[in-house]
Design a protein around this motif. Structure first.
Motif, PDB file in Angstrom:
ATOM      1  N   UNK A  43       0.837  -1.204   0.000  1.00  0.00           N
ATOM      2  CA  UNK A  43       0.000   0.000   0.000  1.00  0.00           C
ATOM      3  C   UNK A  43       0.870   1.252   0.000  1.00  0.00           C
ATOM      4  N   UNK A  44       1.672   1.481  -1.035  1.00  0.00           N
ATOM      5  CA  UNK A  44       2.646   2.587  -0.981  1.00  0.00           C
ATOM      6  C   UNK A  44       2.024   3.965  -0.801  1.00  0.00           C
ATOM      7  N   UNK A  45       0.968   4.280  -1.507  1.00  0.00           N
ATOM      8  CA  UNK A  45       0.352   5.604  -1.390  1.00  0.00           C
ATOM      9  C   UNK A  45      -0.289   5.826  -0.035  1.00  0.00           C
ATOM     10  N   UNK A  46      -1.031   4.829   0.439  1.00  0.00           N
ATOM     11  CA  UNK A  46      -1.714   4.940   1.730  1.00  0.00           C
ATOM     12  C   UNK A  46      -0.705   5.035   2.877  1.00  0.00           C
ATOM     13  N   UNK A  47       0.346   4.223   2.823  1.00  0.00           N
ATOM     14  CA  UNK A  47       1.349   4.250   3.887  1.00  0.00           C
ATOM     15  C   UNK A  47       2.041   5.601   3.908  1.00  0.00           C
ATOM     16  N   UNK A  48       2.365   6.128   2.733  1.00  0.00           N
ATOM     17  CA  UNK A  48       3.033   7.435   2.703  1.00  0.00           C
ATOM     18  C   UNK A  48       2.142   8.518   3.298  1.00  0.00           C
TER      19      UNK A  48
ATOM     20  N   UNK B 214      17.177  14.906  -3.510  1.00  0.00           N
ATOM     21  CA  UNK B 214      15.947  15.261  -4.213  1.00  0.00           C
ATOM     22  C   UNK B 214      14.773  14.337  -3.963  1.00  0.00           C
ATOM     23  N   UNK B 215      14.898  13.453  -3.005  1.00  0.00           N
ATOM     24  CA  UNK B 215      13.843  12.477  -2.722  1.00  0.00           C
ATOM     25  C   UNK B 215      13.355  12.627  -1.281  1.00  0.00           C
ATOM     26  N   UNK B 216      12.071  12.378  -1.068  1.00  0.00           N
ATOM     27  CA  UNK B 216      11.504  12.400   0.284  1.00  0.00           C
ATOM     28  C   UNK B 216      11.860  11.087   0.971  1.00  0.00           C
TER      29      UNK B 216
ATOM     30  N   UNK C 189      11.130   7.843  -1.309  1.00  0.00           N
ATOM     31  CA  UNK C 189      10.106   8.099  -2.322  1.00  0.00           C
ATOM     32  C   UNK C 189      10.673   8.985  -3.419  1.00  0.00           C
ATOM     33  N   UNK C 190      10.619   8.495  -4.650  1.00  0.00           N
ATOM     34  CA  UNK C 190      11.070   9.293  -5.795  1.00  0.00           C
ATOM     35  C   UNK C 190      10.116  10.452  -6.027  1.00  0.00           C
TER      36      UNK C 190
ATOM     37  N   UNK D 270       8.160   2.670  -2.766  1.00  0.00           N
ATOM     38  CA  UNK D 270       9.397   3.300  -2.281  1.00  0.00           C
ATOM     39  C   UNK D 270      10.536   2.289  -2.266  1.00  0.00           C
ATOM     40  N   UNK D 271      11.759   2.779  -2.242  1.00  0.00           N
ATOM     41  CA  UNK D 271      12.910   1.922  -1.968  1.00  0.00           C
ATOM     42  C   UNK D 271      13.037   1.855  -0.456  1.00  0.00           C
TER      43      UNK D 271
END
Length: 195
Positions: free
Chosen positions: A21-26, A70-72, A94-95, A124-125
Motif C-alpha cells: 500500500x505505498x500511497x496509503x502508507x506514505x 531530491x527524494x523524500x 520516495x522518488x 518506495x525503496x
C-alpha cells in the motif's frame, strides 16, 4: 542471533506494508499522529505469536522526514539493536514522481486496507542500517552495514556509518545520498534535512 520481534518489524512488516500500500502508507506516515499509531500497531503485530519474554518495548521508535538527493525520505529510528541484522534505522525513499498526489474528493473511496489489492502509487525503496559483527568502542560506535530490500530480494550495499552515535542518522542519510545519487538534471541540493 537477531531477536525475532525487531527483525520481523524491520525486515518483514515495514517493507511488506510499504510495497502493498505505498500511497496509503506514505499519507499515513506524513501525519504525525497517524504515523505514531501505524508504527506502534506494526510493532505490536511483529510480536504476535512470540512468548512475552521475547517482546521488545518500542523504546526509541519514531519517524522523521528528510530530503535526500531530491527524494523524500521517511527515516525510522528503531529500538537499539542487540544482535547482528537488527536495524538501527530504516528508510523509505520516495522518488519525486510519487510526490504528485491527486487531491482526494469527498466521495473518493478510502485507501486500501492492509490485506487488499495494492494501490497504484510508485513503490518506495527501502533501506536499513543494520548492526553487524565486528569490534565496537564507545567512541567509535558499533559496526554496521547498509542493506536494501527490493520486493523479496535483499542485498548488502557495504559498510555503513558507526551505529549508536549521535551522528548516526545524519551519516546514514549521507550514505543513502551516495547510493541514490542526484536526480538527473534536477539541480537539487544533495542533502537537506527537513523537520
Amino acid at each position: 542471533m537477531a531477536r525475532p520481534h525487531p527483525y520481523t518489524f524491520a525486515h518483514v512488516l515495514v517493507p511488506q506494508l510499504a510495497n502493498r500500500r505505498p500511497g496509503a502508507v506514505r499519507r499515513e506516515l506524513a501525519d504525525p499522529a497517524l504515523a505514531r499509531e501505524l508504527l506502534h500497531y506494526m510493532w505490536e503485530k511483529a510480536a504476535e505469536g512470540l512468548p512475552p519474554a521475547e517482546h521488545v518495548p518500542p523504546r526509541g521508535l519514531r519517524l522523521h522526514w528528510h530530503e535526500v538527493a531530491g527524494r523524500a525520505v521517511a527515516l525510522l529510528h528503531l529500538p537499539a539493536p542487540q544482535a547482528s541484522t537488527e536495524a538501527h534505522l530504516a528508510a523509505l525513499v520516495y522518488d519525486p514522481e510519487s510526490d504528485d498526489e491527486d487531491e482526494v474528493e469527498d466521495d473518493a473511496p478510502a485507501p486500501a486496507a492492509a490485506g487488499s489489492a495494492p494501490d497504484d502509487a510508485p513503490r518506495p525503496r527501502y533501506f536499513l542500517l543494520e548492526a553487524t559483527l565486528g569490534r565496537s568502542t564507545d567512541e567509535a560506535g558499533t559496526p554496521t552495514v547498509v542493506g536494501e530490500w527490493r520486493g523479496e530480494h535483499y542485498r548488502h550495499l557495504g559498510p555503513g556509518p558507526a551505529g549508536g552515535r549521535p551522528d548516526t542518522a545524519k551519516a546514514f542519510l549521507q550514505a543513502l545520498a551516495q547510493v541514490l545519487g542526484p536526480l538527473p538534471g534536477a539541480g537539487v541540493a544533495f542533502m537537506r534535512i527537513v523537520r
